[in-house]
Design a protein around this motif. Structure first.
Motif, mmCIF file in Angstrom:
data_model
loop_
_atom_site.group_PDB
_atom_site.id
_atom_site.type_symbol
_atom_site.label_atom_id
_atom_site.label_comp_id
_atom_site.label_asym_id
_atom_site.label_seq_id
_atom_site.Cartn_x
_atom_site.Cartn_y
_atom_site.Cartn_z
ATOM 1 N N PRO A 90 8.929 17.475 22.280
ATOM 2 C CA PRO A 90 8.101 17.421 22.460
ATOM 3 C C PRO A 90 6.857 17.365 21.886
ATOM 4 N N ASP A 91 6.654 17.640 20.248
ATOM 5 C CA ASP A 91 5.903 17.153 19.359
ATOM 6 C C ASP A 91 5.840 16.787 17.743
ATOM 7 N N SER A 92 5.263 16.229 17.160
ATOM 8 C CA SER A 92 5.798 15.689 16.025
ATOM 9 C C SER A 92 6.200 16.336 14.734
ATOM 10 N N SER A 93 6.575 17.246 14.748
ATOM 11 C CA SER A 93 7.464 17.830 14.167
ATOM 12 C C SER A 93 9.293 17.096 13.360
ATOM 13 N N LEU A 94 8.963 17.727 12.344
ATOM 14 C CA LEU A 94 10.587 16.805 11.595
ATOM 15 C C LEU A 94 11.831 18.071 11.381
ATOM 16 N N GLN A 95 13.503 17.079 11.870
ATOM 17 C CA GLN A 95 14.060 17.968 11.793
ATOM 18 C C GLN A 95 14.103 17.856 10.452
ATOM 19 N N VAL A 96 15.352 18.588 9.908
ATOM 20 C CA VAL A 96 16.034 17.805 8.480
ATOM 21 C C VAL A 96 17.522 18.386 8.646
ATOM 22 N N TRP A 97 18.988 17.715 8.615
ATOM 23 C CA TRP A 97 19.803 18.130 8.453
ATOM 24 C C TRP A 97 20.783 17.428 7.528
ATOM 25 N N GLN A 121 0.872 16.639 20.521
ATOM 26 C CA GLN A 121 1.140 14.890 19.608
ATOM 27 C C GLN A 121 2.327 13.837 19.924
ATOM 28 N N SER A 122 2.294 12.808 20.871
ATOM 29 C CA SER A 122 3.739 12.485 20.671
ATOM 30 C C SER A 122 4.243 12.080 19.363
ATOM 31 N N TRP A 123 5.926 12.254 19.848
ATOM 32 C CA TRP A 123 6.923 11.878 18.483
ATOM 33 C C TRP A 123 7.043 11.465 17.622
ATOM 34 N N ALA A 124 7.245 11.859 16.411
ATOM 35 C CA ALA A 124 6.714 11.324 15.150
ATOM 36 C C ALA A 124 7.504 10.150 14.557
ATOM 37 N N LYS A 125 6.872 9.061 14.589
ATOM 38 C CA LYS A 125 7.903 8.083 13.898
ATOM 39 C C LYS A 125 7.811 8.489 12.101
ATOM 40 N N ILE A 126 9.112 7.946 11.915
ATOM 41 C CA ILE A 126 9.736 8.221 10.402
ATOM 42 C C ILE A 126 10.543 7.033 9.453
ATOM 43 N N ALA A 127 9.846 7.304 8.620
ATOM 44 C CA ALA A 127 11.032 5.925 7.776
ATOM 45 C C ALA A 127 11.438 6.889 5.811
ATOM 46 N N THR A 128 11.981 6.710 5.159
ATOM 47 C CA THR A 128 12.368 6.989 3.994
ATOM 48 C C THR A 128 13.115 6.334 2.982
ATOM 49 N N ILE A 129 13.057 6.950 1.756
ATOM 50 C CA ILE A 129 12.944 5.932 0.473
ATOM 51 C C ILE A 129 14.059 7.427 -0.344
ATOM 52 N N SER A 130 14.491 7.315 -1.508
ATOM 53 C CA SER A 130 14.070 7.884 -2.580
ATOM 54 C C SER A 130 13.338 7.254 -3.814
ATOM 55 N N ALA A 131 13.148 6.576 -3.836
ATOM 56 C CA ALA A 131 12.922 5.624 -5.326
ATOM 57 C C ALA A 131 12.109 6.430 -6.274
ATOM 58 N N ARG A 132 10.966 7.947 -6.211
ATOM 59 C CA ARG A 132 10.279 8.838 -6.891
ATOM 60 C C ARG A 132 11.416 9.852 -6.652
ATOM 61 N N ALA A 133 11.631 10.359 -4.967
ATOM 62 C CA ALA A 133 12.098 11.256 -5.269
ATOM 63 C C ALA A 133 12.573 11.497 -3.539
ATOM 64 N N PRO A 134 13.714 11.787 -3.112
ATOM 65 C CA PRO A 134 13.340 11.814 -1.061
ATOM 66 C C PRO A 134 12.218 12.340 -0.632
ATOM 67 N N TRP A 135 11.444 10.941 -0.051
ATOM 68 C CA TRP A 135 10.207 11.114 0.564
ATOM 69 C C TRP A 135 10.606 10.792 2.362
ATOM 70 N N VAL A 136 9.970 11.272 2.931
ATOM 71 C CA VAL A 136 9.672 10.960 4.564
ATOM 72 C C VAL A 136 8.039 10.049 4.947
ATOM 73 N N LEU A 137 8.448 8.941 5.599
ATOM 74 C CA LEU A 137 6.750 8.688 5.901
ATOM 75 C C LEU A 137 7.374 9.342 7.380
ATOM 76 N N HIS A 138 5.639 9.447 7.660
ATOM 77 C CA HIS A 138 6.120 10.087 9.695
ATOM 78 C C HIS A 138 4.303 9.938 10.192
ATOM 79 N N GLY A 139 4.631 9.898 11.212
ATOM 80 C CA GLY A 139 3.211 9.785 11.668
ATOM 81 C C GLY A 139 3.558 9.800 13.326
ATOM 82 N N SER A 140 2.769 9.993 13.713
ATOM 83 C CA SER A 140 3.183 9.843 15.527
ATOM 84 C C SER A 140 1.587 8.785 16.126
#
Length: 362
Positions: A90-97, A121-140
């Protein structure tokens, strides 16, 4: 069809993600007693680059799995790691597995990534990359876009406030450039090196306020810069626009997909470029089908486009849990096999299919 594999999941899924070793990750949504996250081993014919003949093993196999208390509306594998990131109501938090080692069949939950003002907030849309470090781009929403370092939880970027419109998708074009798409169809470019700068692309054609949009980016083509790849936007009316990010002031092409009248919602709209076929894209989310189009002959006329292939397998699979005909919730392309796609539907069916190449088409 050249080939077709089917697999029945225990619950409807709205996402498919390729992971390490050509594994496939899927997850359920909307279950009150826990939502499964599974990593599947594809049939052997999908693990080889060359098309092979008959194979005794034609099913997916569950390699490992876990349960999420949240409905999983978005799932991304973090490249070069054994981590997955998910989001959902129900929110814009992220879960890591953590996908466990070979001696375990458990996908373990790691501490979540909390977001500022995430509640409500509505649920977050996400994208990931590891070019420099493991990053997650996120936002609702457009004014709440961030990049977080997955392992340290450090915030490394916050986008400039460009409005509070709800996001329908976001993507890394490269390690510095971000692409943000609003549900209204508004498309913005951002640069990690210039947090206060947002560049808006050409607006979508005027439409009813209720119309929703999503986007699809085409990345990874050999020898081409990410910015040279067209961005496709798909509306809940079936309108498709193609935009060249090197010239954002005009459309590259405009067409109308052959889809049924829009329903009450557009939460499953999906458009994606084929990674190994020039100019081909697929759309779904309108009914129980997936349409494949060749865009190379499109212009700015907005005429109805003829699909080169329509996958109807889910439509004939029976009614979903609500008694309604199955609805395709997501599709994705195989990373190496040019005409192979995976698709999932609201009845829990997972299909992998490859169509016969038409003469003169992609």
């Amino acid at each position: 069809y050249r080939d077709l594999h089917t697999f029945e999941l225990q619950a409807p899924t709205r996402l498919i993600e390729w992971a390490r070793g050509s594994r496939v990750c899927v997850a359920g949504y909307g279950q009150s007693d826990g939502n499964e996250i599974l990593q599947l081993i594809p049939p052997p014919t999908l693990l080889t680059k060359e098309t092979q003949g008959l194979c005794p093993e034609r099913d997916f196999k569950v390699e490992c799995g876990g349960f999420s208390e949240h409905p999983v509306y978005s799932l991304k594998y973090v490249p070069d790691t054994s981590l997955l990131v998910t989001s959902g109501p129900p929110d814009s938090s992220l879960q890591v597995w953590q996908v466990s080692a070979e001696d375990s069949d458990v996908i373990k939950s790691v501490s979540p990534i909390a977001t500022e003002n995430g509640t409500g907030q509505s649920w977050a849309k996400i994208a990931t990359i590891s070019a420099r470090a493991p990053w997650v781009l996120h936002g609702s929403r457009l004014d709440r876009v961030q990049i977080t370092e997955v392992e340290s939880r450090k915030n490394v970027y916050t986008a400039a406030s460009g409005g509070s419109e709800e996001l329908s998708g976001l993507a890394f074009l490269d390690c510095n450039t971000l692409l943000l798409c609003c549900a209204t169809g508004r498309l913005c470019l951002a640069d990690v090196r210039q947090p206060q700068s947002l560049v808006e692309a050409v607006s979508v054609p005027s439409a009813p306020c209720s119309e929703q949009w999503c986007m699809g980016t085409r990345l990874g083509a050999q020898g081409l810069e990410p910015s040279s790849q067209p961005v496709a936007r798909l509306s809940s009316r079936g309108l498709l626009t193609l935009t060249d990010l090197r010239k954002t002031s005009e459309f590259l092409a405009l067409a109308k997909a052959r889809v049924p009248s829009p329903g009450s919602g557009a939460e499953f709209l999906c458009v994606s470029w084929a990674p190994a076929l020039e100019g081909c894209l697929a759309i779904s989310g309108f009914d129980g089908t997936v349409h494949v189009y060749d865009t190379q002959s499109w212009d700015n006329s907005g005429r109805e486009a003829e699909p080169i292939f329509v996958h109807k397998g889910h439509a004939f699979g029976g009614a979903g849990g609500s008694g309604d005909p199955p609805l395709v919730t997501v599709h994705t392309w195989h990373l190496q096999k040019p005409r192979t796609l995976l698709s999932a539907a609201s009845d829990g069916s997972l299909h992998v299919w490859d169509w016969v190449q038409p003469c003169g088409k992609c």
